[in-house]
Design a protein around this motif. Structure first.
Motif, PDB file in Angstrom:
ATOM      1  N   SER A 176     -14.603  31.401   6.094  1.00  0.00           N
ATOM      2  CA  SER A 176     -13.589  31.417   5.042  1.00  0.00           C
ATOM      3  C   SER A 176     -14.204  31.369   3.646  1.00  0.00           C
ATOM      4  O   SER A 176     -13.790  32.103   2.753  1.00  0.00           O
ATOM      5  N   LEU A 177     -15.190  30.508   3.476  1.00  0.00           N
ATOM      6  CA  LEU A 177     -15.660  30.222   2.116  1.00  0.00           C
ATOM      7  C   LEU A 177     -16.957  30.889   1.698  1.00  0.00           C
ATOM      8  O   LEU A 177     -17.257  30.946   0.503  1.00  0.00           O
ATOM      9  N   ASN A 178     -17.748  31.405   2.641  1.00  0.00           N
ATOM     10  CA  ASN A 178     -19.089  31.841   2.221  1.00  0.00           C
ATOM     11  C   ASN A 178     -19.113  32.944   1.160  1.00  0.00           C
ATOM     12  O   ASN A 178     -19.988  32.934   0.296  1.00  0.00           O
ATOM     13  N   PRO A 179     -18.150  33.911   1.129  1.00  0.00           N
ATOM     14  CA  PRO A 179     -18.215  34.901   0.048  1.00  0.00           C
ATOM     15  C   PRO A 179     -18.048  34.262  -1.336  1.00  0.00           C
ATOM     16  O   PRO A 179     -18.702  34.663  -2.299  1.00  0.00           O
ATOM     17  N   LEU A 180     -17.187  33.253  -1.395  1.00  0.00           N
ATOM     18  CA  LEU A 180     -16.932  32.588  -2.676  1.00  0.00           C
ATOM     19  C   LEU A 180     -18.080  31.651  -3.053  1.00  0.00           C
ATOM     20  O   LEU A 180     -18.496  31.593  -4.218  1.00  0.00           O
ATOM     21  N   ILE A 181     -18.611  30.939  -2.056  1.00  0.00           N
ATOM     22  CA  ILE A 181     -19.723  30.025  -2.331  1.00  0.00           C
ATOM     23  C   ILE A 181     -20.902  30.788  -2.931  1.00  0.00           C
ATOM     24  O   ILE A 181     -21.542  30.333  -3.880  1.00  0.00           O
ATOM     25  N   PHE A 224     -21.137  24.513  -6.882  1.00  0.00           N
ATOM     26  CA  PHE A 224     -20.159  24.322  -5.814  1.00  0.00           C
ATOM     27  C   PHE A 224     -20.014  22.821  -5.578  1.00  0.00           C
ATOM     28  O   PHE A 224     -20.998  22.130  -5.296  1.00  0.00           O
ATOM     29  N   ILE A 225     -18.772  22.329  -5.679  1.00  0.00           N
ATOM     30  CA  ILE A 225     -18.508  20.898  -5.472  1.00  0.00           C
ATOM     31  C   ILE A 225     -17.664  20.739  -4.213  1.00  0.00           C
ATOM     32  O   ILE A 225     -16.513  21.181  -4.156  1.00  0.00           O
ATOM     33  N   ALA A 226     -18.241  20.140  -3.196  1.00  0.00           N
ATOM     34  CA  ALA A 226     -17.537  19.896  -1.931  1.00  0.00           C
ATOM     35  C   ALA A 226     -16.835  18.549  -2.007  1.00  0.00           C
ATOM     36  O   ALA A 226     -17.436  17.544  -2.399  1.00  0.00           O
ATOM     37  N   VAL A 227     -15.544  18.532  -1.637  1.00  0.00           N
ATOM     38  CA  VAL A 227     -14.763  17.291  -1.673  1.00  0.00           C
ATOM     39  C   VAL A 227     -14.108  17.056  -0.319  1.00  0.00           C
ATOM     40  O   VAL A 227     -14.023  17.957   0.515  1.00  0.00           O
ATOM     41  N   THR A 228     -13.624  15.838  -0.119  1.00  0.00           N
ATOM     42  CA  THR A 228     -12.912  15.487   1.111  1.00  0.00           C
ATOM     43  C   THR A 228     -11.432  15.335   0.793  1.00  0.00           C
ATOM     44  O   THR A 228     -11.032  14.377   0.121  1.00  0.00           O
ATOM     45  N   ALA A 268     -16.957  15.799   2.848  1.00  0.00           N
ATOM     46  CA  ALA A 268     -17.627  16.529   1.772  1.00  0.00           C
ATOM     47  C   ALA A 268     -19.085  16.819   2.111  1.00  0.00           C
ATOM     48  O   ALA A 268     -19.599  17.904   1.830  1.00  0.00           O
ATOM     49  N   GLU A 269     -19.769  15.847   2.738  1.00  0.00           N
ATOM     50  CA  GLU A 269     -21.193  16.031   3.072  1.00  0.00           C
ATOM     51  C   GLU A 269     -21.381  17.198   4.046  1.00  0.00           C
ATOM     52  O   GLU A 269     -22.327  17.983   3.925  1.00  0.00           O
ATOM     53  N   GLU A 270     -20.451  17.312   5.003  1.00  0.00           N
ATOM     54  CA  GLU A 270     -20.550  18.385   5.991  1.00  0.00           C
ATOM     55  C   GLU A 270     -20.315  19.754   5.349  1.00  0.00           C
ATOM     56  O   GLU A 270     -21.037  20.713   5.609  1.00  0.00           O
ATOM     57  N   LEU A 271     -19.293  19.823   4.482  1.00  0.00           N
ATOM     58  CA  LEU A 271     -19.029  21.070   3.760  1.00  0.00           C
ATOM     59  C   LEU A 271     -20.191  21.405   2.824  1.00  0.00           C
ATOM     60  O   LEU A 271     -20.583  22.568   2.688  1.00  0.00           O
ATOM     61  N   GLY A 272     -20.758  20.381   2.220  1.00  0.00           N
ATOM     62  CA  GLY A 272     -21.905  20.575   1.329  1.00  0.00           C
ATOM     63  C   GLY A 272     -23.095  21.192   2.049  1.00  0.00           C
ATOM     64  O   GLY A 272     -23.798  22.051   1.505  1.00  0.00           O
ATOM     65  N   LYS A 273     -23.327  20.763   3.289  1.00  0.00           N
ATOM     66  CA  LYS A 273     -24.435  21.332   4.077  1.00  0.00           C
ATOM     67  C   LYS A 273     -24.240  22.827   4.306  1.00  0.00           C
ATOM     68  O   LYS A 273     -25.183  23.615   4.230  1.00  0.00           O
ATOM     69  N   LYS A 330     -24.857  24.804   1.001  1.00  0.00           N
ATOM     70  CA  LYS A 330     -26.254  24.922   0.565  1.00  0.00           C
ATOM     71  C   LYS A 330     -26.951  26.165   1.124  1.00  0.00           C
ATOM     72  O   LYS A 330     -27.990  26.589   0.612  1.00  0.00           O
ATOM     73  N   LYS A 331     -26.370  26.765   2.152  1.00  0.00           N
ATOM     74  CA  LYS A 331     -26.929  28.017   2.679  1.00  0.00           C
ATOM     75  C   LYS A 331     -26.699  29.174   1.710  1.00  0.00           C
ATOM     76  O   LYS A 331     -27.397  30.182   1.771  1.00  0.00           O
ATOM     77  N   TYR A 332     -25.689  29.019   0.822  1.00  0.00           N
ATOM     78  CA  TYR A 332     -25.271  30.150  -0.004  1.00  0.00           C
ATOM     79  C   TYR A 332     -25.365  29.870  -1.510  1.00  0.00           C
ATOM     80  O   TYR A 332     -25.276  30.801  -2.312  1.00  0.00           O
TER      81      TYR A 332
END
Length: 431
Positions: free
Chosen positions: A346-351, A357-361, A370-375, A378-380
């Motif tokens: 869902s998010l990788n094109p935008l990331i 990029f700020i990941a929140v819960t 947030a930590e899981e989304l942040g990981k 970081k690939k993108y």
């Protein structure tokens, strides 16, 4: 019972979870005198686009002078966005009165082992409210799936609508598009009319056609060859359809798909005797605005809020805003997702377009941390920040953002509901 007490009671039923099936609703509504049989319905199912489609149909009917109920989900800022009368949340006092009527009946059923869920209780309350208001038409949006959804207790509606189909809620509905289509088609009753959005996958369309034939339904699909998009930007769309010109402030070509579906559904209502002019249709579409659907909070700096929560919804958002990436402005993305979504797809094109990029819960039991989304991010993206609290992330950004930056807040309607007031309060003052 006050409105807050009524809301607290409805929410208390969340503990019973989601249990698809119509027997409990049938029993409860029968005890209540079958209020759903007092209203004529437009029934809207689909994966994406249900909200804008339902709201536009409601607005057109209001323009035409009808008293209209609208039942949708979820809400963004106020719970009664889900239960509207003539474009406004219904009266809190009426809602509380109706909950007060159903509460003892739900408790009696519970004692007999039939546990009414939160969505079932809300749907029954809505039917009671709309029956009391004597609405001319109820635009009824399916909650989950269709076949076993609590809204599917109605008889053959004035018109069925199926919007864009894709994979979502796969644990409940199945992980193949044919299974999704089958569940959505469960709303199709005998001898009705179905308006279905164009652009469906062939395998899904085959299921839809088969069920329409089996249940003697007329199937109407907007004619793509009759569509011409004449203007397109993040601030809206102008398009021609069957030699008429329409404008919507909703952005993205997916909204043309939704609005042509709306037009065909309204044409069915006209054939059934409802007096609706071409001007009513154009005005209703133009007045259709939804919070957190590619919502422009501010133009300078450009701040956009979107609750597209699955892969197709995220793609639609990306396509709607892709013109922004041609600018030299820096992009800040605040995102939060539910754990049960295809987050990376869902998010990788935008990331990958984000400078930060700020990941929140989001505040929801199903939220991805947030930590899981942040990981994943970081690939993108080289600059990823994690923040448990969404409003803290917004507060941090809004003190630093300049007119040469863009801020997109995306990923979930739950997240949108948390931060929308904060965004509006700050950015509307400086726009």
């Amino acid at each position: 019972m006050t409105f807050n007490e009524a809301l607290e009671y409805i929410h208390s039923l969340l503990k019973f979870g989601i249990h698809p099936g119509l027997s409990r609703m049938d029993t409860l509504l029968q005890i209540l005198g079958n209020p759903h049989k007092n209203v004529k319905c437009v029934h809207v199912a689909g994966t994406n686009g249900k909200g804008s489609t339902s709201t536009a149909i409601s607005n057109i009917l209001i323009e035409a002078g009808y008293n209209v109920g609208l039942y949708t989900s979820p809400y963004v800022t106020h719970f009664l966005e889900r239960v509207q009368y003539n474009g406004q949340p219904i009266d809190e006092k009426l809602f509380a009165q109706c909950v007060e009527i159903i509460k003892p009946e739900i408790e009696k059923m519970s004692e007999q082992g039939a546990q009414i869920t939160e969505f079932e209780a809300l749907t029954a309350t809505a039917f009671l409210c709309f029956s009391e208001l004597n609405v001319d038409v109820l635009v009824l949006e399916v909650g989950l799936g269709g076949r076993l959804d609590a809204t599917n207790v109605i008889d053959t509606p004035l018109v069925n609508v199926i919007t864009s189909l894709s994979l979502d809620h796969t644990a409940v509905l199945g992980d193949k598009i044919e299974q999704i289509a089958f569940e959505k088609c469960g709303t199709i009753k005998q001898n009705g009319t179905l308006v279905c959005s164009y652009g469906q996958k062939e395998s899904a369309m085959n299921v839809i056609k088969d069920i329409c034939e089996e249940r003697n339904n007329t199937l109407i699909i907007p004619e793509q060859s009759e569509i011409e998009v004449t203007e397109q930007s993040i601030f809206g769309m102008q398009f021609d359809y069957k030699k008429q010109s329409y404008r919507t402030t909703l952005s993205g070509t997916h909204q043309v798909q939704n609005m042509t579906t709306v037009i065909e559904a309204v044409n069915v209502l006209k054939e059934k005797g409802y007096t609706i002019t071409e001007e009513d249709i154009k005005n209703g579409i133009l007045k259709t605005q939804l919070p957190a659907r590619v919502e422009i909070i501010s133009k300078n700096p450009l701040v956009i809020l979107d609750g597209g929560h699955n892969e197709d919804g995220a793609k639609a958002f990306y396509n709607a805003v892709k013109e922004c990436f041609d600018s030299n402005k820096k992009l800040i993305v605040i995102a939060g997702m539910m754990n049960d979504k295809a987050v990376e797809n869902s998010l990788n094109p935008l990331i990958s377009k984000a400078d930060t990029f700020i990941a929140v819960t989001p505040e929801n039991p199903r939220a991805m941390k947030a930590e899981e989304l942040g990981k994943i991010a970081k690939k993108y993206c080289h600059n990823v920040i994690t923040c448990d609290n969404a409003n803290s992330a917004v507060d941090s950004v809004k003190t630093k953002i300049t007119d040469s930056d863009m801020l997109f807040v995306v990923g979930s309607l739950y997240l949108a509901g948390e931060v929308r007031s904060n965004l509006l309060e700050h950015f509307k003052k400086i726009d």
